[in-house]
Design a protein around this motif. Structure first.
Motif, mmCIF file in Angstrom:
data_model
loop_
_atom_site.group_PDB
_atom_site.id
_atom_site.type_symbol
_atom_site.label_atom_id
_atom_site.label_comp_id
_atom_site.label_asym_id
_atom_site.label_seq_id
_atom_site.Cartn_x
_atom_site.Cartn_y
_atom_site.Cartn_z
ATOM 1 N N ILE A 257 26.540 18.775 -30.435
ATOM 2 C CA ILE A 257 27.207 18.274 -29.238
ATOM 3 C C ILE A 257 28.482 17.527 -29.601
ATOM 4 N N LEU A 258 28.489 16.798 -30.727
ATOM 5 C CA LEU A 258 29.709 16.119 -31.148
ATOM 6 C C LEU A 258 30.813 17.120 -31.488
ATOM 7 N N LYS A 259 30.466 18.196 -32.159
ATOM 8 C CA LYS A 259 31.450 19.225 -32.516
ATOM 9 C C LYS A 259 32.056 19.845 -31.269
ATOM 10 N N ALA A 260 31.228 20.089 -30.254
ATOM 11 C CA ALA A 260 31.734 20.681 -29.010
ATOM 12 C C ALA A 260 32.731 19.746 -28.335
ATOM 13 N N LEU A 261 32.447 18.446 -28.345
ATOM 14 C CA LEU A 261 33.343 17.494 -27.715
ATOM 15 C C LEU A 261 34.627 17.309 -28.513
ATOM 16 N N GLU A 262 34.523 17.342 -29.850
ATOM 17 C CA GLU A 262 35.698 17.130 -30.695
ATOM 18 C C GLU A 262 36.673 18.294 -30.639
ATOM 19 N N GLN A 263 36.189 19.501 -30.388
ATOM 20 C CA GLN A 263 37.071 20.663 -30.376
ATOM 21 C C GLN A 263 38.026 20.647 -29.194
ATOM 22 N N GLN A 264 37.592 20.091 -28.071
ATOM 23 C CA GLN A 264 38.462 20.077 -26.900
ATOM 24 C C GLN A 264 38.864 18.677 -26.461
ATOM 25 N N ALA A 265 38.056 17.685 -26.743
ATOM 26 C CA ALA A 265 38.317 16.301 -26.326
ATOM 27 C C ALA A 265 38.733 16.220 -24.861
ATOM 28 N N PRO A 266 37.885 16.699 -23.949
ATOM 29 C CA PRO A 266 38.247 16.665 -22.527
ATOM 30 C C PRO A 266 38.134 15.257 -21.966
ATOM 31 N N GLU A 267 38.776 15.023 -20.846
ATOM 32 C CA GLU A 267 38.694 13.717 -20.208
ATOM 33 C C GLU A 267 37.284 13.461 -19.686
ATOM 34 N N LYS A 268 36.663 14.516 -19.118
ATOM 35 C CA LYS A 268 35.307 14.395 -18.598
ATOM 36 C C LYS A 268 34.440 15.506 -19.152
ATOM 37 N N VAL A 269 33.168 15.194 -19.360
ATOM 38 C CA VAL A 269 32.217 16.125 -19.965
ATOM 39 C C VAL A 269 31.024 16.268 -19.036
ATOM 40 N N ARG A 277 16.893 24.297 -20.353
ATOM 41 C CA ARG A 277 17.864 24.344 -21.443
ATOM 42 C C ARG A 277 19.046 23.424 -21.127
ATOM 43 N N PRO A 278 19.586 22.728 -22.130
ATOM 44 C CA PRO A 278 20.752 21.868 -21.911
ATOM 45 C C PRO A 278 22.058 22.599 -22.233
ATOM 46 N N THR A 279 23.097 22.296 -21.468
ATOM 47 C CA THR A 279 24.399 22.915 -21.654
ATOM 48 C C THR A 279 25.482 21.848 -21.472
ATOM 49 N N VAL A 280 26.531 21.929 -22.289
ATOM 50 C CA VAL A 280 27.693 21.058 -22.141
ATOM 51 C C VAL A 280 28.773 21.820 -21.390
ATOM 52 N N LEU A 281 29.341 21.196 -20.356
ATOM 53 C CA LEU A 281 30.406 21.805 -19.574
ATOM 54 C C LEU A 281 31.742 21.211 -20.002
ATOM 55 N N LEU A 282 32.657 22.088 -20.435
ATOM 56 C CA LEU A 282 33.987 21.695 -20.869
ATOM 57 C C LEU A 282 35.023 22.436 -20.039
ATOM 58 N N PRO A 283 36.263 22.001 -20.046
ATOM 59 C CA PRO A 283 37.288 22.707 -19.262
ATOM 60 C C PRO A 283 37.391 24.184 -19.664
ATOM 61 N N GLY A 284 37.018 25.070 -18.769
ATOM 62 C CA GLY A 284 37.141 26.502 -19.012
ATOM 63 C C GLY A 284 36.066 27.114 -19.871
ATOM 64 N N SER A 285 35.050 26.352 -20.270
ATOM 65 C CA SER A 285 34.007 26.924 -21.122
ATOM 66 C C SER A 285 32.732 26.113 -21.014
ATOM 67 N N THR A 286 31.641 26.713 -21.484
ATOM 68 C CA THR A 286 30.357 26.023 -21.581
ATOM 69 C C THR A 286 29.795 26.231 -22.973
ATOM 70 N N VAL A 287 29.009 25.288 -23.437
ATOM 71 C CA VAL A 287 28.379 25.384 -24.749
ATOM 72 C C VAL A 287 26.885 25.202 -24.558
ATOM 73 N N ASP A 288 26.115 26.230 -24.887
ATOM 74 C CA ASP A 288 24.660 26.133 -24.847
ATOM 75 C C ASP A 288 24.178 25.353 -26.055
ATOM 76 N N LEU A 289 23.419 24.314 -25.816
ATOM 77 C CA LEU A 289 22.980 23.441 -26.896
ATOM 78 C C LEU A 289 21.607 23.851 -27.407
ATOM 79 N N ASP A 290 21.417 23.666 -28.711
ATOM 80 C CA ASP A 290 20.098 23.865 -29.295
ATOM 81 C C ASP A 290 19.246 22.651 -28.949
#
Length: 352
Positions: A257-269, A277-290
Motif C-alpha cells: 500500500i505504501l508503494k501504491a501511494l508513493e508512485q502517484q502521491a495523490p492529494e486524496k486516497v 477484498r481491499p482496493t486502493v483508489l488513486l486518480p485514474g487507477s485502482t490497486v488491488d491489495l493483497d
C-alpha cells in the motif's frame, strides 16, 4: 541644485519607520544609497520610490537577516529572495529552540528537589518511538499543547501519546526496569525531537522526572532536559473510549500500500472494501491489495498527508485497519503488534 521632489533624511526616515542614523549606516553599508547627496553640505536626500526598498530593509532587519544577505536580497530574483527569507526564518527558529533547551538545562541546574527516577529504557527503542508519535503533532499557536507528547508511566509500561485533532497516535513501551511510580506529563515536542539523535547512540537511558523538566540520563552520565508543558493535554482516553465498534476490518501488506501511494502521491486516497477484498483508489487507477476485508461494501477517502504517516510508521509488515464509516476515525495498527495505534479521520469524497 537639490531636486525639490526629494526628501531630507529626516522626512524619509519618518515615512520609512527608520532612524536617520540607521539610514546613514545603510548608506555606508551600500544597501540603501540616497538618491542624491549635496556635494557642499553632504546632506542625503531620498525619493518616494525608495520607500518600498526601505520598508523591505526594515522588515529584513526585524527578522535578523545579516547585512550581506540583505545586499544579496536586493540583487537576486524574487524566487531566490524568498528562499533567503525562508532560510533566515529557519535559522531563527533553530536558534530559538536551542535557547529553549539551554534555558531548560539552566532551570534544572537550579535544583528542583529530588528527581523521580521513572524507568530505564533502551535508547534506540525510545528514539524510534518518539519518531513514530511526533508525526502526529502540529504547530498551533492557539493550542501549543498539540505540539507536545504526553508521557505516562506506570509500573508495567511507558506510553507516548500525541494528537493534532485529525490524528491520534499512542505508542507503548515495556521498560527494561519497571517504573518506580506512576507519573504523567506533557513534553515539549521540539525538545523531545532534539534528544533523538543522542538517544539512538546510547544503550540505555534513565528517565528522571523533575518539577519543570523530564531528564534523559545517558550511560555516560550526561543528561538532556525536556521542558514540561503546563497546558492540559486533550482527554484522548475519552475519545478512544467513545469510539463505536468497527464495522469493517482490513488487513493488508504494508509495503504494497505504501508503494501504491508513493508512485502517484495523490492529494486524496480511497480505500474500498468490496467482496471481501481491499482496493486502493488513486486518480485514474485502482490497486488491488493483497489482504482481506470484512463487512459490507464501503469506500472511504483520506487525505494523503493524514494517511501516509500513519501507515509508514506502523510496526511490522502487515497492517490492520478498522473502519467505522465516513464520520468516524479509522484505527491503524500492526496486525501482530498493537503497541503503536493511530487514529485517522476520513475526508469528503472528492467526486463532484
Amino acid at each position: 541644485m537639490t531636486d525639490p521632489e526629494l526628501m531630507s533624511i529626516g522626512a524619509f526616515a519618518k515615512l520609512a519607520g527608520l532612524t536617520a542614523s540607521a539610514l546613514r549606516f545603510y548608506d555606508d553599508a551600500d544597501v540603501l544609497r540616497p538618491e542624491q547627496v549635496d556635494p557642499l553640505t553632504g546632506y542625503r536626500f531620498y525619493s518616494e520610490s525608495q520607500l518600498v526598498r526601505a520598508s523591505q530593509l526594515r522588515r529584513l532587519r526585524e527578522i535578523g537577516m545579516p547585512l550581506p544577505d540583505i545586499a544579496r536580497f536586493f540583487t537576486v530574483s524574487a524566487q531566490d529572495a524568498a528562499r533567503l527569507i525562508d532560510d533566515q526564518v529557519a535559522k531563527v527558529a533553530a536558534e530559538a529552540i536551542g535557547v529553549q533547551r539551554t534555558a531548560a538545562a539552566l532551570k534544572a541546574s537550579l535544583g528542583e528537589g529530588a528527581c523521580l527516577n521513572l524507568c530505564v529504557l533502551p535508547g534506540p527503542v525510545l528514539a524510534t518511538a518518539v519518531d513514530q508519535v511526533l508525526a502526529t503533532t502540529v504547530r498551533d499557536a492557539e493550542v501549543p499543547v498539540l505540539g507536545g507528547v504526553r508521557l505516562e508511566a506506570d509500573p508495567d509500561a511507558i506510553s507516548l501519546t500525541t494528537t493534532d485533532r485529525y490524528r491520534l497516535a499512542t505508542r507503548t513501551l515495556v521498560p527494561s526496569r519497571p517504573s518506580a511510580a506512576s507519573w504523567a506529563g506533557t513534553l515539549a515536542g521540539d525538545d523531545l525531537q532534539a534528544t533523538t539523535s543522542r538517544l539512538r547512540r546510547t544503550l540505555m537511558v534513565t528517565l528522571e522526572a523533575g518539577e519543570r523538566t523530564l531528564g534523559f540520563r545517558m550511560v555516560d552520565g550526561a543528561v538532556m532536559h525536556c521542558r514540561l508543558l503546563t497546558e492540559g493535554f486533550p482527554d484522548y482516553r475519552l475519545l478512544i473510549g467513545s469510539l463505536p465498534a468497527a464495522t469493517h476490518r482490513v488487513t493488508v501488506d504494508k509495503q504494497q500500500i505504501l508503494k501504491a501511494l508513493e508512485q502517484q502521491a495523490p492529494e486524496k486516497v480511497g480505500l474500498r472494501v468490496a467482496g471481501g477484498r481491499p482496493t486502493v483508489l488513486l486518480p485514474g487507477s485502482t490497486v488491488d491489495l493483497d489482504g482481506t476485508a470484512t463487512g459490507p461494501d464501503l469506500t472511504l477517502w483520506f487525505e494523503l498527508t493524514t494517511l501516509y504517516p500513519a501507515l509508514s510508521h506502523a510496526l511490522g509488515s502487515d497492517l490492520m485497519v478498522d473502519l467505522r464509516g465516513p464520520d468516524q476515525p479509522a484505527t491503524i495498527r500492526s496486525a501482530n503488534d498493537g503497541d503503536l495505534t493511530t487514529l485517522v479521520m476520513p475526508c469528503r469524497d472528492p467526486a463532484p
